[in-house]
Write an enzyme that holds these catalytic residues in place. Sequence first.
Site, short mmCIF file in Angstrom:
data_model
loop_
_atom_site.label_atom_id
_atom_site.label_comp_id
_atom_site.label_asym_id
_atom_site.label_seq_id
_atom_site.Cartn_x
_atom_site.Cartn_y
_atom_site.Cartn_z
N GLY A 196 7.76 19.53 120.83
CA GLY A 196 9.23 19.66 120.82
C GLY A 196 9.83 18.36 121.30
O GLY A 196 9.41 17.80 122.32
N ALA B 218 11.09 18.46 125.06
CA ALA B 218 9.99 18.61 126.03
C ALA B 218 9.10 17.37 126.01
O ALA B 218 8.61 16.93 127.06
CB ALA B 218 9.19 19.86 125.69
N THR C 66 2.51 11.57 115.94
CA THR C 66 3.39 12.68 116.37
C THR C 66 3.93 12.42 117.78
O THR C 66 3.16 12.20 118.72
CB THR C 66 2.61 14.01 116.37
N GLY D 199 7.94 8.58 118.71
CA GLY D 199 9.37 8.27 118.81
C GLY D 199 10.00 8.91 120.04
O GLY D 199 10.90 8.33 120.67
N ASP D 200 9.54 10.09 120.39
CA ASP D 200 10.07 10.75 121.59
C ASP D 200 9.68 9.97 122.85
O ASP D 200 10.49 9.83 123.77
CB ASP D 200 9.55 12.19 121.68
O1 RIB Z 1 8.77 14.41 117.44
C1 RIB Z 1 7.62 15.20 117.40
C2 RIB Z 1 7.97 16.63 117.62
O2 RIB Z 1 8.76 17.09 116.56
C3 RIB Z 1 6.79 17.58 117.66
O3 RIB Z 1 6.25 17.72 118.95
C4 RIB Z 1 7.37 18.85 117.08
O4 RIB Z 1 7.44 19.90 118.00
C5 RIB Z 1 8.73 18.48 116.54
O5 RIB Z 1 9.72 18.87 117.41
#
Ligand code: RIB
Length: 301
Positions: free
Chosen positions: A41, A44, A248, A251-252
């Site tokens: 997410g 999170a 995955t 970017g977060d």
């Molecule tokens: O940016 C990656 C995230 O995008 C993943 O962890 C997934 O849950 C979506 O929210």
Amino acid sequence: MHVHELLVVGSANADLVIGVERRPSAGETVLGSPLAVHPGGKGANQAVAAARLGARTALLARVGDDEHGRLLLASQRAAGVDVDGVLVGGAPTGVALITVDPSGDNSIVVSPGANALLSPADVRAAAPLVRGARVVSTQLEIPLDAVVETVRTLGAEGRFVLNPSPPAALPAEVLAACDPLVLNEHEARVLLGPSVSGEPRDWVLGLLSLGPRSVVVTLGSAGAIVADGRAEVCVRVDSPRVTAVDTTGAGDAFTAALAWRLGLGEDLAAAAGYAVRVGSAAVTRPGAQDSYPTPDQLPAA
Ligand code: RIB
């Protein structure tokens, strides 16, 4: 002193991940690896990434009263995130279905679940958390009206960072608060519209004209371009060379690191220089939160 250096207002998902030789196209079925379930997410993920780097971090989010919700809370607590703002119940925890190919690229479909219930009233109820944070970071896997309410609740000195992912039309009020608006090339194309042309460097001016105080466009392994509307400077920041295993959540991690370092007083280029190292480290390991580095695991600049 601010209670938290970073508050993330955003989503929390269980990531159901399958490795594939090739991501399927429409109408196609492919076989993949055994299923892996990771905490994820975009909200999170940002909170865990910042906390692992040493930031005093809190999360305002909503998860279901279920196994996935407990997985997410455990991951936040293990990283040292303050989870007092995480609301539990009302719908199942959000789920992301993710396929990852051998180059590390992914495709993601999110079923928002409890994320869709995070409301303006939830944000108002958490006003002390929002006003007590030096930087507040959001994304768009929660309802847009919760993001609008976050902007309205910010403290006088609070800095607002937005990653418009998945991309959507943004009210002028939200755009004007972004400092910076952080987005990848895909998100930039959506915000700029079908007539967009030229290089990412050209897009920055178009993005600034939408109203944010500053803009950061991420370019994957090519680094990032940052622009501050006040200083009228546009700077390219290079990324360290690494071998990608799974992009995955990179970017977060980038956005969280950037937001935290801006709150510490770094300028946009310096904060982005640190953030590209964090994003690069994150792509070298599988999963989102599971891949995030501590400061001693960062590649050299
Ligand atoms: O940016 C990656 C995230 O995008 C993943 O962890 C997934 O849950 C979506 O929210």
